[in-house]
Motif scaffolding. Structure first.
Motif, mmCIF file in Angstrom:
data_model
loop_
_atom_site.group_PDB
_atom_site.id
_atom_site.type_symbol
_atom_site.label_atom_id
_atom_site.label_comp_id
_atom_site.label_asym_id
_atom_site.label_seq_id
_atom_site.Cartn_x
_atom_site.Cartn_y
_atom_site.Cartn_z
ATOM 1 N N PRO A 172 0.812 -1.222 0.000
ATOM 2 C CA PRO A 172 0.000 0.000 0.000
ATOM 3 C C PRO A 172 0.847 1.274 0.000
ATOM 4 O O PRO A 172 1.937 1.305 0.577
ATOM 5 N N SER A 173 0.323 2.298 -0.641
ATOM 6 C CA SER A 173 1.008 3.594 -0.662
ATOM 7 C C SER A 173 0.833 4.245 0.719
ATOM 8 O O SER A 173 -0.057 3.867 1.479
ATOM 9 N N PRO A 174 1.662 5.260 1.028
ATOM 10 C CA PRO A 174 1.539 5.907 2.340
ATOM 11 C C PRO A 174 0.138 6.459 2.593
ATOM 12 O O PRO A 174 -0.376 6.391 3.703
ATOM 13 N N ILE A 175 -0.525 6.948 1.549
ATOM 14 C CA ILE A 175 -1.879 7.507 1.741
ATOM 15 C C ILE A 175 -2.858 6.410 2.158
ATOM 16 O O ILE A 175 -3.642 6.554 3.082
ATOM 17 N N ILE A 176 -2.765 5.268 1.476
ATOM 18 C CA ILE A 176 -3.663 4.144 1.809
ATOM 19 C C ILE A 176 -3.352 3.649 3.222
ATOM 20 O O ILE A 176 -4.257 3.364 4.013
ATOM 21 N N LEU A 177 -2.067 3.581 3.531
ATOM 22 C CA LEU A 177 -1.682 3.142 4.874
ATOM 23 C C LEU A 177 -2.272 4.061 5.929
ATOM 24 O O LEU A 177 -2.809 3.615 6.940
ATOM 25 N N ALA A 178 -2.185 5.367 5.663
ATOM 26 C CA ALA A 178 -2.703 6.334 6.624
ATOM 27 C C ALA A 178 -4.216 6.169 6.760
ATOM 28 O O ALA A 178 -4.768 6.191 7.866
ATOM 29 N N GLU A 179 -4.885 5.944 5.632
ATOM 30 C CA GLU A 179 -6.338 5.781 5.638
ATOM 31 C C GLU A 179 -6.726 4.553 6.483
ATOM 32 O O GLU A 179 -7.624 4.603 7.316
ATOM 33 N N TYR A 180 -6.001 3.479 6.263
ATOM 34 C CA TYR A 180 -6.320 2.268 7.018
ATOM 35 C C TYR A 180 -5.911 2.391 8.483
ATOM 36 O O TYR A 180 -6.535 1.801 9.356
ATOM 37 N N GLY A 181 -4.858 3.161 8.719
ATOM 38 C CA GLY A 181 -4.471 3.428 10.106
ATOM 39 C C GLY A 181 -5.604 4.135 10.819
ATOM 40 O O GLY A 181 -5.967 3.789 11.958
ATOM 41 N N PHE A 182 -6.221 5.077 10.117
ATOM 42 C CA PHE A 182 -7.350 5.817 10.677
ATOM 43 C C PHE A 182 -8.517 4.862 10.942
ATOM 44 O O PHE A 182 -9.113 4.843 12.015
ATOM 45 N N LYS A 183 -8.812 4.024 9.942
ATOM 46 C CA LYS A 183 -9.907 3.049 10.065
ATOM 47 C C LYS A 183 -9.685 2.143 11.276
ATOM 48 O O LYS A 183 -10.595 1.808 12.025
ATOM 49 N N GLN A 184 -8.416 1.738 11.416
ATOM 50 C CA GLN A 184 -8.068 0.822 12.493
ATOM 51 C C GLN A 184 -8.317 1.479 13.864
ATOM 52 O O GLN A 184 -8.883 0.868 14.762
ATOM 53 N N ARG A 185 -7.916 2.745 13.958
ATOM 54 C CA ARG A 185 -8.134 3.447 15.229
ATOM 55 C C ARG A 185 -9.629 3.635 15.487
ATOM 56 O O ARG A 185 -10.094 3.492 16.606
ATOM 57 N N GLN A 186 -10.395 3.923 14.419
ATOM 58 C CA GLN A 186 -11.848 4.055 14.576
ATOM 59 C C GLN A 186 -12.441 2.748 15.093
ATOM 60 O O GLN A 186 -13.298 2.742 15.956
ATOM 61 N N GLY A 187 -11.955 1.660 14.496
ATOM 62 C CA GLY A 187 -12.432 0.335 14.898
ATOM 63 C C GLY A 187 -12.147 0.072 16.371
ATOM 64 O O GLY A 187 -12.996 -0.442 17.103
#
Ligand code: PEP
Ligand code: MG
Length: 580
Positions: free
Chosen positions: A241-256
């Motif tokens: 994943p690109s850094p942007i996708i990683l950041a997006e999923y990092g956000f999702k993970q924290r939301q979860g």
């Protein structure tokens, strides 16, 4: 980080740094033994005539010797052991995977074909290492939960040994393989084949880790040590994943994580709707030990103990040894005790179809459709001795707490009568032996349309019914639940499926009999309001889903849901009405 493994039958565990030398030693010993074995084979061949042992055989053994001594193999394996602390078998198969890919890419056909030789050499080494493992229990590394593989803070290239989440990408995994991984090191799974309600996917979900099944060519495309994101909710795998996708999923993970924290406050809250209707949220389990998670999640009982998992993955070199009466009795007793006085619904063995006992292909006759074959109660009635053993064990365990006995896949009145006769027979056997046993409530699963269309017969014989929507959908829509090629047609909201579910709930309520849903639909919050509106008050699901569904229950008002549910039943496309 990723581990691709086509070989899932070797142990995967981390060793301690001080065990590195021992592990390399195991490998060295195995290599020496295999080298001697090959020399011996060469000598035997030399004594044979050209007819018995053609010249190519000798040449092939020479190739095997060369591959065995090949530095790319031994250096690589040493690297995985020393730097990553993989056990020797895991290191060996990891390196095999890497070299095999290099062979695949070779232009020269002769060289490409050497891959099979390498596999044979590794096979010999693995065989030699059997029984010499120093550590048997897997040592889990730090694992990361939820959908994202990483939050972007770690350096993916750090290669810091065990301190990164590992995922397994395989062509196929059987439910028994999955069960074996329950206590293993993996933080996620991807398989090329399979459907969302295949038993492999169900077990993965029960482990509450992201899994994607039916990803078609993932095991060929993804490489050892690639970084991947597994989004189990969306059924998506993102490689590198690109850094942007990683950041997006990092956000999702924290939301979860935040959402999970918020939901955990509902754990001790009774599941009661706004208009005061009490709802039982029960757990689906595979092993007695799963009761721990069930209690923790606030389940008020076990609605489905898939007892077949006690029977799986027990293959010995000589034959499949099934658990005897005592072993089963102890397992059922542990489940009853684990639920601390709450009821436990034990479903009798449901093997066949995608749940072969030995974890391998269900049968040699692959042209047959195993989902329509000798499965579940059909299997049990075909082997009364095995079935009676299980029934006796369950009846004995019933002396320790409330057990509901659930029979899968019934369709015919004759099957019902045979089953009940065998239950009576098992009771009589225990009486004759003077063995203590308890009484059980008797239930049938409604998972074949024929059963849902003959409810009166079922209700004449049974105390309660449990709707197995996973199979009911499969058999109503003629969609193999394990086949990713038709997975898009597997539709829980199909009007025909909803009608069968609605009729079953209504008929049970009319007759004052218990009814629950124990298929994946019960744990899907998208269906909670509909099922409540249809009159369902008992839902059985993976413990990990209980709080999400409880939240839906707490927000529901059944007085409003009843007329709405009738509208959904009448709709051409009910799915659109379920989405909010
Ligand atoms: C079902 O069919 O819905 C069910 C609960 O049983 P299984 O998934 O084990 O077939
Ligand atoms: Mg079923």
């Amino acid at each position: 980080m990723l581990v691709v493994s086509s070989r899932i039958d070797v142990a995967h565990y981390f060793i301690k740094p001080e065990e590195v030398e021992t592990e390399i030693g195991r490998l060295r010993t195995a290599r020496k033994a295999v080298a001697e074995e090959l020399v011996k084979l060469q000598a035997n061949i030399a004594q044979m005539g050209p007819k018995e042992a053609p010249h190519e055989l000798s040449a092939l053994l020479e190739v095997h010797q060369m591959l065995l001594q090949d530095e790319a193999l031994s250096d690589g394996v040493k690297h995985w052991i020393t730097d990553r602390l993989y056990n020797a078998e895991w290191a060996l198969t990891t390196q095999l995977e890497i070299i095999a890919r290099q062979f695949d890419e070779m232009e020269d056909e002769y060289l490409r074909e050497r891959k099979a030789d390498l596999e044979q050499v590794v096979e010999r080494l693995l065989h030699r290492m059997k029984g010499t493992a120093a550590v048997l229990a897997p040592t889990p590394p730090r694992r990361k939960r939820s959908t994202g593989s990483d939050d972007g803070e770690d350096d993916p290239t750090a290669g810091d040994g065990v301190d990164v989440p590992l995922v397994l990408i395989a062509h196929d995994l059987s439910p028994a393989d999955m069960l074996q991984f329950k206590k293993s090191v993996f933080a996620g799974f991807v398989t090329d084949v399979g459907g969302r309600t295949s038993h492999t996917a169900i077990v993965a979900r029960s482990m509450d880790i992201p899994a994607v099944v039916g990803a078609r060519t993932a095991s060929q495309l993804v490489r050892q040590d690639d970084w991947v994101i597994i989004d189990g909710d969306a059924g998506v795998v993102i490689v590198d994943p690109s850094p942007i996708i990683l950041a997006e999923y990092g956000f999702k993970q924290r939301q979860g994580d935040l959402e999970r924290g918020r939901l955990s406050r509902l754990r001790h809250k009774p599941a009661v709707t706004l208009d005061g209707e009490r709802v039982d949220l029960l757990a689906n389990i595979e092993m007695p030990e799963d009761t721990l998670g069930a209690v923790k999640a606030g389940a008020v009982g076990v609605g489905l103990f898939r007892s077949e998992f006690l029977f799986m993955g027990r293959e010995t070199p000589r034959q499949t040894r099934l658990p005897d009466e005592e072993e089963q009795y102890q397992a059922y007793k542990r489940a009853v005790e684990g639920m601390q006085g709450m009821p436990v619904t034990i479903r009798t063995i449901d093997v066949g179809a995608d749940k072969p006992l030995d974890g391998k292909s269900a049968g040699k006759q692959e042209h047959l459709n195993p989902a329509l074959g000798l499965r579940a109660i059909r299997w049990s009635l075909a082997d009364p001795a095995m079935f009676l053993t299980q029934l006796r064990a369950i009846l004995r365990a019933a002396s320790h707490g409330e057990i509901h006995l659930l029979i899968p896949m019934l369709a015919h009145a004759s099957e019902i009568r045979q089953t009940l006769a065998l239950i009576d027979f098992a009771r009589a056997e225990l009486d004759n032996r003077g063995v203590v046993h308890g009484s059980v409530k008797l239930g049938a699963m409604i998972e074949i349309p024929a059963a849902a269309l003959t409810l009166k017969t079922f209700l004449k014989y049974f105390d309660f019914l449990s709707i197995g929507t996973n199979d009911l959908i499969q058999y109503t829509l003629a969609i193999d639940r394990t086949d990713e090629a038709v997975a898009h047609l597997y539709d829980p909201a199909h009007p025909a499926v909803l009608k069968l579910v609605a009729d079953t709930i209504a008929e049970c309520r009319r007759q004052g009999k218990g009814v629950s849903v124990c298929g994946e639909m019960a744990g899907d919050p998208l269906f909670t309001r509909l099922l409540l509106g249809l009159g369902l008050r008992s839902f059985s699901m993976h413990p990990s889903q209980i709080l999400t569904v409880k939240q839906e229950v707490l927000r529901a008002d059944t007085t409003k849901l009843v007329p709405w549910a009738q509208e959904v039943l009448e709709a051409d496309s009910p799915a659109a009405m379920l989405a909010r």
